[in-house]
Design a protein around this motif. Structure first.
Motif: not given
Length: 140
Positions: A54-77
């Motif tokens: 997961s990108s975070a332990g719980s949903p993050e406020s004021e964060v665009e959806l692309a940011e958590p996806l990019e974070s996961l992609l950086d780890n998984l690519e």
């Protein structure tokens, strides 16, 4: 806007979350094995295994959806070939994204570059979208 993203690998039979961790060399945010309790107060048991990053332990406020996806992609690519091996071995993958938004907020945007990155890895994109307005029922 509140967002969170999780990459999930699920499997049954002989498949284990421990095998996923060993093969990928990445510690999951959460994992469970066949037969482990579903919850603290439940007698139900998991029928399959699960490995979740997961990108975070719980949903993050004021964060665009692309940011958590990019974070996961950086780890998984870097382990894309191993993810595909797991899917070919019978694991099932998906990207589960959570999006909570007030009516006055803007739309979530996933640009072509991000979508292209997602397409290189296994798993469908699931969007769990809900209104984040408290008291909305009483206002009608």
């Amino acid at each position: 806007m509140r967002t969170m993203a999780t990459f999930r690998l699920l499997g049954g039979g002989e498949r284990t979350a421990a095998h996923v961790t060993q093969l990928l060399g990445i510690q999951p945010s959460d994992a469970f094995e066949v037969g482990t309790p579903v919850g603290v107060r439940s007698a139900a048991r998991h029928e399959g295994c699960g490995w979740l990053l997961s990108s975070a332990g719980s949903p993050e406020s004021e964060v665009e959806l692309a940011e958590p996806l990019e974070s996961l992609l950086d780890n998984l690519e870097p382990v894309a070939d191993r993810l595909w091996q797991l899917v070919e071995a019978g694991y099932w993958a998906n990207w589960l994204c959570f999006l909570g938004s007030h009516a006055a907020e803007h739309a979530a945007e996933l640009d072509r570059d991000l979508l292209h990155r997602l397409l290189k890895l296994p798993g469908d994109l699931w969007l769990d979208v809900y209104g984040d307005d408290e008291g909305e029922e009483g206002d009608r």
